[in-house]
Structure formats: C-alpha cells, structure tokens
Design a protein around this motif. Structure first.
Motif, PDB file in Angstrom:
ATOM      1  N   CYS A 109      -2.145  -3.307   9.227  1.00  0.00           N
ATOM      2  CA  CYS A 109      -0.669  -2.362   9.184  1.00  0.00           C
ATOM      3  C   CYS A 109      -0.676  -2.018  10.724  1.00  0.00           C
ATOM      4  O   CYS A 109      -1.004  -0.978  11.412  1.00  0.00           O
ATOM      5  N   PRO A 134       5.064  -3.073   7.379  1.00  0.00           N
ATOM      6  CA  PRO A 134       4.339  -4.769   7.503  1.00  0.00           C
ATOM      7  C   PRO A 134       2.401  -4.832   7.753  1.00  0.00           C
ATOM      8  O   PRO A 134       2.096  -4.027   8.368  1.00  0.00           O
ATOM      9  N   PHE A 167       3.263   0.715   2.735  1.00  0.00           N
ATOM     10  CA  PHE A 167       3.916  -0.474   2.613  1.00  0.00           C
ATOM     11  C   PHE A 167       4.459  -0.929   3.871  1.00  0.00           C
ATOM     12  O   PHE A 167       5.624  -1.886   3.561  1.00  0.00           O
ATOM     13  N   SER A 224       2.273  -6.700   2.310  1.00  0.00           N
ATOM     14  CA  SER A 224       2.878  -4.935   2.604  1.00  0.00           C
ATOM     15  C   SER A 224       1.665  -4.444   2.522  1.00  0.00           C
ATOM     16  O   SER A 224       0.345  -4.944   2.230  1.00  0.00           O
ATOM     17  N   CYS A 225       1.540  -3.105   3.547  1.00  0.00           N
ATOM     18  CA  CYS A 225      -0.014  -2.049   3.509  1.00  0.00           C
ATOM     19  C   CYS A 225       0.099  -1.731   2.006  1.00  0.00           C
ATOM     20  O   CYS A 225       0.813  -0.471   1.471  1.00  0.00           O
TER      21      CYS A 225
END
Ligand SMILES: Cc1ncc(COP(=O)(O)O)c(C=O)c1O
Ligand SMILES: [Zn+2]
Length: 405
Positions: free
Chosen positions: A8, A29, A27, A22-23
């Motif tokens: 992440c 990238p 969330f 997404s993480c």
C-alpha cells in the motif's frame, strides 16, 4: 518472479500479487514491490539492449512475465528532436516522445499490455475498463489480439472518431449517461460482482506500472541520460506519478546518474482539480469536468495527490491551460514539427509554454514533451485550420488568377 508482493502506497501494508485494486486496511493504491538487490545485480544497460524493441525489453522492471509470443507489443516509440518548435518556444532542446506510434495510437497500449498479461496469468477471460476514450480502444485491441472478450464503459459524449476507433475491434461498448467519474464508480462496483479483469480497477496496480516504461525509454534513447524536464498531461495522475517513479528506479539501480527530471503537468481549464490542488497547496477536490480535452476529463482523479507530490519532489509544477489554447497548441505542434497530437497534447504543450513563461525553463533546458495520443481521434479543435480555396482544373486560369495575382 519479477515482483514479490503488492504494497500500500499509504500505509505500507503488504498484499499478495492478486487482482486487488486497493488496500484492505485504508483503501490506498497498491504498488508492486520488487527485489531491488536482485535487480541491481541482474539488470544492466546491456541486458536491456539485448531485449526486444518494445516495452518488454524492461520486463525485469515490470510486475508480470514478458509474453512468450508478444503480439502487437507497444513501446520503444520514437523520441524525435523538434528544433523548429524549440526555437519558437525559446528553449535549448526539445524532443517529442511519439506514443502515437503504439498499436492504437496512444500510451494506453502500454498500461493495457501489462494489465492484460496479469489478467491472463490470473485466468480472466474478459478484459474491461472505464475510459475517457483511448483506454477503451487499447483494451479492445489487446482483447482482440489475445482472444479475450472486451467490455468497456465510456461517457456518452466522447468524440465519435474515438468511439469508432474502439468499436472496430469488436468490444461491447456501454455508453454511460454521465461523466467518466460515473463510469469509474460503476466499474468499481461491478468489479466486486463480476469475474472480469478491470484493467484500471482490480488490475490497476499492474496497469499503472506500464507507464514507467516511458521514463525508461526516454533515458535509454537519450543515451542513458535524464532530460532536464518532461511535460506530461494529467487525467487520473497515474502517468505523471509513474514517470517520476520510473526515473527514481533507474537511479536506484545505477542506470542513470543525474537527478530525476523536473516534471511539468498540464490539465485543461475545464477540468483542473490537480492543477488547482498544486496551486493552492491543498489536497485534490473533485470537480465536474467540462473540457474539450475529453481524454483528460477526470473530475475525481485517483492519483491526483500523488501527482502533486511528484511535481513538488521533482521541482516541477502543474498548470491549467485555457480551453481556447488547446486547439491552438495542437496546430502549433503540427505546423512546427509535422506531428498531430490529440487534445491532451494541446494541453501538454500549454503546460510547457506556461513553464517557459514562468521562466522555469529557458535556452539552456533540454525538454521532452509527451505526445500521448493521436490528433486524428480528436480533430474538432483544429477544424478551423481547414480553409481550402476552390478552383477549376485549369492550369492557365490557376497561373493567371492565383499565382500571378
Ligand atoms: C492521450 C492521453 N494522455 C494522457 C492521459 C492521462 O493519463 P492518466 O489518467 O494516467 O493521468 C490520458 C488518459 O486517458 C490520455 O488518454
Ligand atoms: Zn493501506
């Protein structure tokens, strides 16, 4: 294995190399992580030069294996000098990176080639995306070349030339009643429901890495040197951020010695969330796009804040370019270099002119301008250049009335 995991960009949590956009914690990238010690020991200028004349010559620095048979391989596009335009602008040296030479005439063939490889590794049979136009064509062509199905989602008001250029490859095209940002949200939701490889959603970590190859190529084509500056268009901000990352990686594995080039970004006035964030020193705030540069019409750019950070780290800037200047710049480029770039390129040249006007660049600068898309897909802003003179097919009349007059 070229990459070892996904990490992440925000909280550094590790994730497996799967279809995951997404993480799961924040969330943020995800970016592929490589074994840099291994790469430092194995990647050299010579090993790259021994590779194919395409982006697959940099496969060691990409998160997928190179295909055994590379069909329609993008990349290794020409880098050509533009001395007449350099003189007109008052800069020392100008080079054009002609990504119009890619199979579907935009840099999107690079990102799709990498994402499609991952899609095939993971066994997806359908390639999909939300697109401002060029990506739809690149996905459709790649799917046709590889024997995959293609489903693309685009805003309904795209240029007809761009839609025709995607439709010919036989994808299913859905025109969404809304902007690109509506298409994007739709594909994010669908990615949780459908077993498809959405190149810029669940495959985005792999997709975005394809843009690094522009940095690698520029360095290699300049004899393993970095230019002073690069002018780059910005929509989501992924291209801008990844070109910066590409140059840092080249330095870290010892392939170039100079500092990273200063990166100058351009957005059109009618969709300038990233330029505004740069100018006002705030985080990116979403806007509703209204611009002639449809390929850059992303109101809620996923990598916008990272693009701002890249501009600051490299000593560059991000400028908004007047809507009226887009067509003027497309014509200026064409008339001084013979290169017909699309609206995005009109914006990119506008950003370069803004950097020169601000005295950030001048007679001693060596600059590269990215031509990321083809003007034949967006001819409308230069329609005014077509002013033919009607004549009869009569040589005497022509000499008398036209030449002698
Ligand atoms: C021709 C062209 N240039 C530049 C861009 C910007 O790319 P990014 O979304 O990575 O900022 C796009 C995006 O669609 C494009 O089509
Ligand atoms: Zn995270």
């Amino acid at each position: 294995m070229p990459a070892v995991s996904l990490s992440c960009r925000v909280c550094a949590t590790d994730h497996p190399l799967e279809a995951n956009g997404s993480c799961s914690r924040c969330f943020g990238p995800l970016d592929p992580v490589y074994d840099w010690d291994h790469l430092r020991a194995t990647v050299s200028r010579e090993s790259i030069a021994a590779g194919p004349a395409s982006l697959w010559r940099y496969a060691a620095l990409l998160p997928v294996e190179a295909p055994e048979v590379a069909r329609l391989a993008p990349g290794f596009t020409p880098l050509v000098p533009a001395p007449r335009l350099a003189t007109a602008l008052g800069i020392g040296e100008l080079w054009l990176k002609l990504d119009t030479a890619n199979p579907t005439h935009s840099f999107k063939d690079r990102v799709v080639a990498v994402a499609a490889r991952k899609a095939q590794e993971l066994g997806f049979e359908t390639l999909s995306c939300s697109s401002t136009g060029n990506l739809a064509g690149a996905v459709a062509a790649r799917a046709a070349a590889e024997g995959l199905d293609a489903v693309v989602f685009v805003p309904s008001d795209l240029e007809p030339e761009k839609l025709a250029g995607a439709a010919v490859y036989g994808p299913k095209i859905y025109t969404v009643n809304g902007t690109y940002d509506h298409c994007s949200r739709l594909t994010v939701e669908l990615s949780f429901e459908l077993p498809w490889g959405f190149v810029n959603v669940n495959l985005r970590s792999y997709y975005a890495e394809g843009s690094k190859t522009i940095a690698y190529e520029i360095a290699e084509q300049l004899g393993w040197e970095a230019p002073d500056a690069i002018a780059i268009p910005i929509a989501s901000g992924a291209l801008f951020h990844k070109v910066g990352q590409g140059f840092s990686e080249l330095r870290s594995i010892g392939l170039i010695d100079q500092p990273a080039p200063r990166l100058f970004g351009g957005q059109a006035e009618g969709c300038q969330p990233v330029a505004t964030a740069f100018r006002d020193e705030v985080s990116v705030q979403p806007v509703r796009p209204n611009t002639v540069a449809r390929s850059l019409a992303i109101g809620n750019p996923a990598d916008g804040d990272f693009a701002v950070a890249t501009a600051r780290e490299t000593g560059g800037a991000i400028y908004a370019v007047a809507e009226e200047a887009v067509g003027e710049n497309m014509a200026l480029l064409a008339q001084t270099t013979g290169v017909f770039g699309e609206t995005a390129t009109g914006v990119t040249l506008g950003a370069l002119r803004a950097a020169i006007a601000a005295r950030e660049l001048g007679p001693r600068s060596r600059v590269v301008l990215l031509v990321t898309g083809d003007g034949l897909k967006t001819p409308q802003p230069v329609a005014h250049t077509y002013n033919p003179v009607p004549i009869e097919a009569d040589a005497d009349a022509f000499i008398d009335q036209v030449i002698a007059a």
